[in-house]
Design a protein around this motif. Structure first.
Motif, PDB file in Angstrom:
ATOM      1  N   ILE A  35       0.871  -1.170   0.000  1.00  0.00           N
ATOM      2  CA  ILE A  35       0.000   0.000   0.000  1.00  0.00           C
ATOM      3  C   ILE A  35       0.908   1.220   0.000  1.00  0.00           C
ATOM      4  CG2 ILE A  35      -1.747   1.295   1.277  1.00  0.00           C
ATOM      5  CD1 ILE A  35      -2.670  -1.411   2.463  1.00  0.00           C
ATOM      6  N   GLU A  36       0.601   2.165  -0.850  1.00  0.00           N
ATOM      7  CA  GLU A  36       1.435   3.355  -1.005  1.00  0.00           C
ATOM      8  C   GLU A  36       1.551   4.110   0.321  1.00  0.00           C
ATOM      9  OE1 GLU A  36      -1.222   2.529  -2.771  1.00  0.00           O
ATOM     10  OE2 GLU A  36      -0.522   2.206  -4.816  1.00  0.00           O
ATOM     11  N   ALA A  37       2.762   4.643   0.573  1.00  0.00           N
ATOM     12  CA  ALA A  37       3.031   5.376   1.813  1.00  0.00           C
ATOM     13  C   ALA A  37       2.089   6.560   1.986  1.00  0.00           C
ATOM     14  CB  ALA A  37       4.487   5.840   1.845  1.00  0.00           C
ATOM     15  N   GLU A  38       1.767   7.252   0.872  1.00  0.00           N
ATOM     16  CA  GLU A  38       0.882   8.408   0.988  1.00  0.00           C
ATOM     17  C   GLU A  38      -0.540   7.987   1.380  1.00  0.00           C
ATOM     18  OE1 GLU A  38       1.175   7.650  -3.540  1.00  0.00           O
ATOM     19  OE2 GLU A  38       2.577   7.698  -1.879  1.00  0.00           O
ATOM     20  N   VAL A  39      -0.952   6.783   0.995  1.00  0.00           N
ATOM     21  CA  VAL A  39      -2.270   6.276   1.404  1.00  0.00           C
ATOM     22  C   VAL A  39      -2.256   6.000   2.901  1.00  0.00           C
ATOM     23  CG1 VAL A  39      -3.905   4.361   1.181  1.00  0.00           C
ATOM     24  CG2 VAL A  39      -2.829   5.328  -0.866  1.00  0.00           C
ATOM     25  N   LEU A  40      -1.221   5.332   3.369  1.00  0.00           N
ATOM     26  CA  LEU A  40      -1.123   5.005   4.796  1.00  0.00           C
ATOM     27  C   LEU A  40      -0.925   6.250   5.658  1.00  0.00           C
ATOM     28  CD1 LEU A  40       1.028   1.758   4.613  1.00  0.00           C
ATOM     29  CD2 LEU A  40      -1.437   1.939   5.068  1.00  0.00           C
ATOM     30  N   ALA A  41      -0.304   7.284   5.100  1.00  0.00           N
ATOM     31  CA  ALA A  41      -0.115   8.526   5.860  1.00  0.00           C
ATOM     32  C   ALA A  41      -1.461   9.191   6.148  1.00  0.00           C
ATOM     33  CB  ALA A  41       0.788   9.480   5.093  1.00  0.00           C
ATOM     34  N   VAL A  42      -2.372   9.094   5.189  1.00  0.00           N
ATOM     35  CA  VAL A  42      -3.695   9.717   5.340  1.00  0.00           C
ATOM     36  C   VAL A  42      -4.661   8.773   6.050  1.00  0.00           C
ATOM     37  CG1 VAL A  42      -5.693  10.595   4.056  1.00  0.00           C
ATOM     38  CG2 VAL A  42      -3.391  11.132   3.281  1.00  0.00           C
ATOM     39  N   ASP A  43      -4.548   7.488   5.756  1.00  0.00           N
ATOM     40  CA  ASP A  43      -5.482   6.479   6.255  1.00  0.00           C
ATOM     41  C   ASP A  43      -4.680   5.273   6.757  1.00  0.00           C
ATOM     42  OD1 ASP A  43      -7.755   4.960   6.722  1.00  0.00           O
ATOM     43  OD2 ASP A  43      -8.139   4.541   4.609  1.00  0.00           O
ATOM     44  N   PRO A  44      -4.104   5.377   7.967  1.00  0.00           N
ATOM     45  CA  PRO A  44      -3.195   4.331   8.438  1.00  0.00           C
ATOM     46  C   PRO A  44      -3.837   2.945   8.573  1.00  0.00           C
ATOM     47  CG  PRO A  44      -3.516   6.002  10.131  1.00  0.00           C
ATOM     48  CD  PRO A  44      -4.228   6.467   8.915  1.00  0.00           C
ATOM     49  N   GLU A  45      -5.168   2.905   8.638  1.00  0.00           N
ATOM     50  CA  GLU A  45      -5.820   1.601   8.747  1.00  0.00           C
ATOM     51  C   GLU A  45      -6.290   1.070   7.395  1.00  0.00           C
ATOM     52  OE1 GLU A  45      -9.097   4.616   9.760  1.00  0.00           O
ATOM     53  OE2 GLU A  45      -6.978   4.444  10.093  1.00  0.00           O
TER      54      GLU A  45
END
Length: 108
Positions: free
Chosen positions: A89-99
């Motif tokens: 999962i892209e880091a920018e996705v996890l930065a906004v939506d860690p779950e």
């Protein structure tokens, strides 16, 4: 454990605490001590508030489950993998939506 996952774990734990606090706040719905003859607007308002709170509580429960699942994945070493395609999962996705459970492509 990946250093960035330590940061994600911290975010997830903070989010979990916030969700639990919100749920506790919603869990206290006081219908008061109605006496006979008191019917009408106040009772309707209380019923409407309870209905609204139940909807919010359901949403919070869903978010809490997602957060707990993400924390479990960190512990198991599977955090950051898309549940659909298995890619990172892209880091920018996890930065906004860690779950987040899916990568950008699978969210579409």
């Amino acid at each position: 454990m990946n250093k960035s996952w330590d940061e994600q774990k911290k975010k997830l734990l903070e989010e979990q605490d916030e969700i639990v606090k919100e749920m506790k706040t919603l869990g206290v719905v006081d219908f008061g001590s109605d006496t006979e003859g008191e019917v009408g607007e106040e009772e309707a308002d209380e019923a409407e508030e309870l209905s609204k709170n139940e909807g919010i509580a359901q949403e919070l429960k869903g978010r809490l489950i997602d957060v707990k699942n993400a924390l479990d994945k960190i512990a198991a070493g599977t955090y950051g993998k898309c549940e659909k395609c298995g890619m990172e999962i892209e880091a920018e996705v996890l930065a906004v939506d860690p779950e987040s459970r899916w990568c950008k492509m699978c969210k579409k």
